[in-house]
Scaffold this motif. Structure first.
Motif, PDB file in Angstrom:
ATOM      1  N   GLU A  88      26.600  39.452  82.833  1.00 39.88           N
ATOM      2  CA  GLU A  88      27.675  38.579  82.390  1.00 39.88           C
ATOM      3  C   GLU A  88      27.289  37.131  82.613  1.00 39.88           C
ATOM      4  O   GLU A  88      26.354  36.813  83.351  1.00 39.88           O
ATOM      5  N   GLY A  89      28.029  36.247  81.944  1.00 36.15           N
ATOM      6  CA  GLY A  89      27.767  34.833  82.088  1.00 36.15           C
ATOM      7  C   GLY A  89      28.174  34.308  83.453  1.00 36.15           C
ATOM      8  O   GLY A  89      28.922  34.939  84.194  1.00 36.15           O
ATOM      9  N   GLY A  90      27.667  33.145  83.792  1.00 37.28           N
ATOM     10  CA  GLY A  90      28.000  32.534  85.065  1.00 37.28           C
ATOM     11  C   GLY A  90      26.850  31.701  85.596  1.00 37.28           C
ATOM     12  O   GLY A  90      25.906  31.359  84.869  1.00 37.28           O
ATOM     13  N   SER A  91      26.928  31.358  86.864  1.00 34.11           N
ATOM     14  CA  SER A  91      25.891  30.572  87.531  1.00 34.11           C
ATOM     15  C   SER A  91      25.003  31.490  88.355  1.00 34.11           C
ATOM     16  O   SER A  91      25.501  32.384  89.056  1.00 34.11           O
ATOM     17  N   TYR A  92      23.699  31.249  88.300  1.00 35.64           N
ATOM     18  CA  TYR A  92      22.725  32.071  89.015  1.00 35.64           C
ATOM     19  C   TYR A  92      21.677  31.163  89.647  1.00 35.64           C
ATOM     20  O   TYR A  92      21.538  29.989  89.280  1.00 35.64           O
ATOM     21  N   ILE A  93      20.944  31.720  90.596  1.00 36.08           N
ATOM     22  CA  ILE A  93      19.841  31.000  91.222  1.00 36.08           C
ATOM     23  C   ILE A  93      18.557  31.768  90.953  1.00 36.08           C
ATOM     24  O   ILE A  93      18.476  32.982  91.202  1.00 36.08           O
ATOM     25  N   ILE A  94      17.564  31.066  90.421  1.00 38.12           N
ATOM     26  CA  ILE A  94      16.245  31.656  90.178  1.00 38.12           C
ATOM     27  C   ILE A  94      15.288  31.129  91.239  1.00 38.12           C
ATOM     28  O   ILE A  94      15.222  29.917  91.491  1.00 38.12           O
ATOM     29  N   ARG A  95      14.547  32.032  91.858  1.00 34.06           N
ATOM     30  CA  ARG A  95      13.519  31.630  92.815  1.00 34.06           C
ATOM     31  C   ARG A  95      12.168  32.137  92.305  1.00 34.06           C
ATOM     32  O   ARG A  95      12.000  33.332  92.063  1.00 34.06           O
ATOM     33  N   ILE A  96      11.217  31.229  92.155  1.00 33.43           N
ATOM     34  CA  ILE A  96       9.883  31.592  91.703  1.00 33.43           C
ATOM     35  C   ILE A  96       8.911  30.521  92.186  1.00 33.43           C
ATOM     36  O   ILE A  96       9.230  29.319  92.185  1.00 33.43           O
ATOM     37  N   ALA A  97       7.781  30.960  92.639  1.00 38.88           N
ATOM     38  CA  ALA A  97       6.701  30.045  93.052  1.00 38.88           C
ATOM     39  C   ALA A  97       7.203  29.003  94.043  1.00 38.88           C
ATOM     40  O   ALA A  97       6.939  27.803  93.907  1.00 38.88           O
ATOM     41  N   GLU A  98       7.965  29.462  95.038  1.00 34.76           N
ATOM     42  CA  GLU A  98       8.453  28.629  96.129  1.00 34.76           C
ATOM     43  C   GLU A  98       9.439  27.555  95.676  1.00 34.76           C
ATOM     44  O   GLU A  98       9.698  26.593  96.404  1.00 34.76           O
ATOM     45  N   GLU A  99       9.991  27.723  94.507  1.00 30.08           N
ATOM     46  CA  GLU A  99      11.011  26.808  94.033  1.00 30.08           C
ATOM     47  C   GLU A  99      12.285  27.580  93.710  1.00 30.08           C
ATOM     48  O   GLU A  99      12.224  28.743  93.310  1.00 30.08           O
ATOM     49  N   SER A 100      13.439  26.912  93.885  1.00 33.56           N
ATOM     50  CA  SER A 100      14.726  27.486  93.514  1.00 33.56           C
ATOM     51  C   SER A 100      15.358  26.620  92.432  1.00 33.56           C
ATOM     52  O   SER A 100      15.322  25.384  92.504  1.00 33.56           O
ATOM     53  N   HIS A 101      15.934  27.271  91.430  1.00 31.12           N
ATOM     54  CA  HIS A 101      16.516  26.580  90.284  1.00 31.12           C
ATOM     55  C   HIS A 101      17.910  27.130  90.017  1.00 31.12           C
ATOM     56  O   HIS A 101      18.136  28.342  90.138  1.00 31.12           O
ATOM     57  N   LEU A 102      18.818  26.266  89.618  1.00 34.54           N
ATOM     58  CA  LEU A 102      20.141  26.687  89.190  1.00 34.54           C
ATOM     59  C   LEU A 102      20.093  27.006  87.705  1.00 34.54           C
ATOM     60  O   LEU A 102      19.645  26.197  86.892  1.00 34.54           O
ATOM     61  N   LEU A 103      20.559  28.212  87.343  1.00 37.34           N
ATOM     62  CA  LEU A 103      20.573  28.667  85.954  1.00 37.34           C
ATOM     63  C   LEU A 103      22.011  28.871  85.518  1.00 37.34           C
ATOM     64  O   LEU A 103      22.803  29.515  86.222  1.00 37.34           O
ATOM     65  N   LEU A 104      22.373  28.366  84.370  1.00 35.82           N
ATOM     66  CA  LEU A 104      23.706  28.548  83.807  1.00 35.82           C
ATOM     67  C   LEU A 104      23.604  29.454  82.591  1.00 35.82           C
ATOM     68  O   LEU A 104      22.834  29.179  81.662  1.00 35.82           O
ATOM     69  N   VAL A 105      24.399  30.543  82.602  1.00 34.25           N
ATOM     70  CA  VAL A 105      24.396  31.511  81.512  1.00 34.25           C
ATOM     71  C   VAL A 105      25.789  31.519  80.902  1.00 34.25           C
ATOM     72  O   VAL A 105      26.788  31.629  81.615  1.00 34.25           O
ATOM     73  N   TYR A 106      25.876  31.388  79.569  1.00 36.33           N
ATOM     74  CA  TYR A 106      27.186  31.348  78.925  1.00 36.33           C
ATOM     75  C   TYR A 106      27.253  32.361  77.797  1.00 36.33           C
ATOM     76  O   TYR A 106      26.257  32.975  77.425  1.00 36.33           O
TER      77      TYR A 106
END
Length: 655
Positions: free
Chosen positions: A637-655
């Motif tokens: 489902e849509g919403g806010s998620y956190i992606i972690r890859i290669a020692e970095e964290s990113h905020l992902l927005l899914v709509y």
């Protein structure tokens, strides 16, 4: 399994009014709009006051004197509650109430009642009280809602079809209905905004659904829904020839109902709902005409997630006592589910509903909605009459369901269980086989009568706890433990409190602990859980606390949600080495990820977390020769998620 207990602000009738708050008076009999609105010189009806554009401030009270206050449309947004309250010299009555974008209004002791206009019908679905999605923070307490107060005992199906309005439809968030009476109505209550609750409210005499619970983060406690009247046999369009009405017999009625967006609801998944301590009774009067075959708790169009359905009495002339099709991470416990002893001559498909026996059924989502399974649920300590076979009493068609310590019995054994079944008194009698047959796990504090839920060594099955006598030993009590949350690299201390009615020493232990958790029993009926998660510990963890006096054991479980650390997370692309695009991304589309070779270090984990720290997706890549692709459908489902890859964290927005 997540067991989140969400705290809603329970407001009483007493408010700390601002020093500058003002009392106003509306008297539709002797008031006048040219007056100042004081007690000595009141305004006219509430409708006229609102139409005149009068404005109010937080803490103000508008007293309504007896009489007809018309139809009120409220638009004002307040910083805190403005109270509209019955004065006490009779019944102030509104014909209808609409809150259109308003906020922070409290209605106390007001009557709202009107029959449908001539020529209308139940499919007009006129709600006496309605708020739109832009309204919020509404409280209704001690109000009466009705289509009529006249005697309805001789009403025909046509009367019910053509004369009843609906009760509440509240679409905005933070809507509270407390201690209200809703009577002689079509549909009773429809809650469609989050963080809402219905408490200690009675819905009596209705022809549609008693309660529709369509919003997440809501609760329904200590309510009574009773006396369903049948209008399915009266339909102006049974053969499909009249385009002004739905085809066929109309609504299938439920004492309590929910459904998600697949069936027209507003949410993809209805989450975090408590249904506790309610009485759902299809009818109470042997002389009632137009008795229906209303279903009990009927939630047929999921998904539903993290529901607690406990301590409810369900008396239904239908197979569906408690039915969920498409439910996850939920508990159905300590409910009494049984047929009505009062004779009903209604027939469905040629069979008398008087022979029907209600079940508890957790099944898969309907095939035409996707057919997904129900998973990770608990069915515990319920009391259910046998149907024709055991597997039709409690039906578990899910995966990973815990079914434990439920009691089933034949109809011929009913009188050995209940104090007076024929008079709908479902309290347990002395010597009932279900006494002390439950398991002391995650119990509510009270039973359906607000008596202690645990009396003696073991809990009873069903909604009522037998209270008589003096047990040899009382089981220790554990205070409820709320769901806990923190981020990685934060600290959390959770206090655990126990007591013992016999004043015995209590030993506390914990299970399900992770490496970053330490539990200490302080040997004084209290304990502390210390949590010190580090990076990589994000996730949802279930901890179980056990309390014992050496004879009896009581347990409670709760969740500790560890979220991904938000330190360093940025939506600014130029501050990150990894490129994630598109962001935002539409649900179901591919997410593309580029990682510079300098960050691979021989391999890389890709992880996607919910904002609460639950790990939703993980994959390992030894090297990335081209852009990595992830289908966002794995998120559900849509919403806010956190992606972690290669020692970095990113905020992902899914709509």
């Amino acid at each position: 399994m997540i067991k989140m207990r969400f705290g809603l602000l329970l407001l009483s009738t007493l408010f700390a009014l601002n020093l500058g708050a003002t009392n106003y008076h509306c008297d539709p009999v002797s008031g006048n709009m040219s007056n100042e609105g004081s007690f000595e010189h009141p305004w006219s009806s509430l409708q006229m006051v609102l139409e005149a554009g009068k404005t109010f401030s937080a803490g103000d009270t508008i007293f309504l004197h007896a009489g007809d206050h018309g139809s009120a449309n409220i638009l004002g947004r307040n910083d805190d509650y403005v109270v509209i309250k019955a004065f006490g010299d009779g019944d102030p009555v509104l014909q209808s109430l609409r809150i259109l974008g308003g906020s922070y209004w409290l209605f106390d002791g007001v009557h709202i009642g009107a029959e449908l206009p001539s020529g209308s019908n139940v499919y007009t679905l006129k709600f006496l009280v309605e708020s739109n999605a832009n309204a919020d923070h509404l409280i209704f307490q001690s109000c009466q809602i009705y289509s009529t107060l006249e005697d309805i005992s001789a009403w025909t199906q046509m009367d019910w079809f053509e004369r009843t309005s609906c009760g509440f439809r509240l679409m905005g968030s933070h809507s509270l209905i407390h201690d209200c009476t809703i009577k002689n109505i079509n549909f009773g209550i429809s809650i469609e905004g989050r963080y809402s609750e219905v408490m200690r409210t009675t819905i009596e005499n209705f022809v549609g659904d008693g309660i529709r619970a369509l919003s997440s983060d809501s609760r329904y406690e200590d309510n009574t829904v009773m006396n369903s009247f049948d209008v399915t046999g009266y339909s102006p369009n049974l053969d499909g020839s009249n385009p002004d009405f739905p085809t066929g017999g109309g609504n299938h009625d439920d004492l309590f109902q929910s459904y998600a967006a697949v069936a027209g609801g507003g949410e993809q998944v209805v989450r975090n709902v408590v249904v506790r301590g309610n009485r759902f009774i299809v009818y109470t009067d042997p002389d009632q005409i137009q008795k229906s075959a209303c279903q009990g708790i009927g939630c047929f169009d999921g998904y539903f997630d993290n529901w607690v359905v406990e301590n409810n009495l369900v008396i239904a002339d239908n197979w569906h006592g408690i039915t969920f099709l498409g439910i996850n991470n939920s508990t159905i416990s300590n409910n009494t589910v049984i047929h009505n002893p009062i004779f009903n001559d209604l027939k469905i498909n040629g069979s008398s509903v008087d022979t029907y026996r209600p079940w508890i059924w957790l099944g898969k989502m309907k095939d035409f909605h996707g057919g997904g399974p129900s998973t990770d649920n608990i069915i515990r300590n319920n009391l259910v009459v046998h149907r024709y076979a055991n597997e039709q009493t409690i039906r578990d068609d899910g995966t990973n369901t815990v079914v434990e310590n439920n009691q089933y019995f034949l109809a011929t054994e009913i009188n050995s269980h209940f104090f007076n079944f024929d008079d709908l008194d479902l309290h347990l009698k002395a010597g009932a086989p279900s006494i002390d047959q439950g398991i002391n796990t995650d119990l509510p504090v009270f039973d359906l009568d607000q008596n202690p839920r645990l009396f003696g060594n073991a809990v009873d099955c069903g909604a009522y706890e037998y209270q008589s006598g003096t047990p040899d030993n009382h089981c220790p009590h554990l205070e409820p433990i709320e769901k806990q949350g923190l981020e990685e690299e934060q600290l959390l201390d959770v206090s655990i409190t126990a007591s013992d009615p016999d004043d015995d020493p209590v030993t506390l232990t914990a299970s399900g602990l992770e490496d970053f958790m330490v539990f200490t029993d302080h040997a004084d009926r209290s304990g502390t859980l210390n949590c010190t998660p580090v990076k990589g510990d994000a996730g949802s963890y279930r901890v179980t606390i056990e309390a014992t006096d050496g004879i009896s054991i009581n347990t409670r479980s709760f969740m500790v949600d560890v979220a991904v650390s938000t330190v360093g997370i940025s939506q600014e692309a130029n501050t990150q080495s990894v490129l994630i695009y598109p962001n935002p991304v539409r649900l179901g589309e591919a997410l593309l990820i580029e990682v510079p070779g300098s960050l691979l270090h021989g391999g890389v984990n890709l992880e996607i977390f919910s904002m609460t720290g639950a790990l939703l997706y993980r994959s390992y890549h030894e090297r990335i020769d081209e852009t990595l692709q992830v289908e966002t459908s794995v998120l559900g489902e849509g919403g806010s998620y956190i992606i972690r890859i290669a020692e970095e964290s990113h905020l992902l927005l899914v709509y």
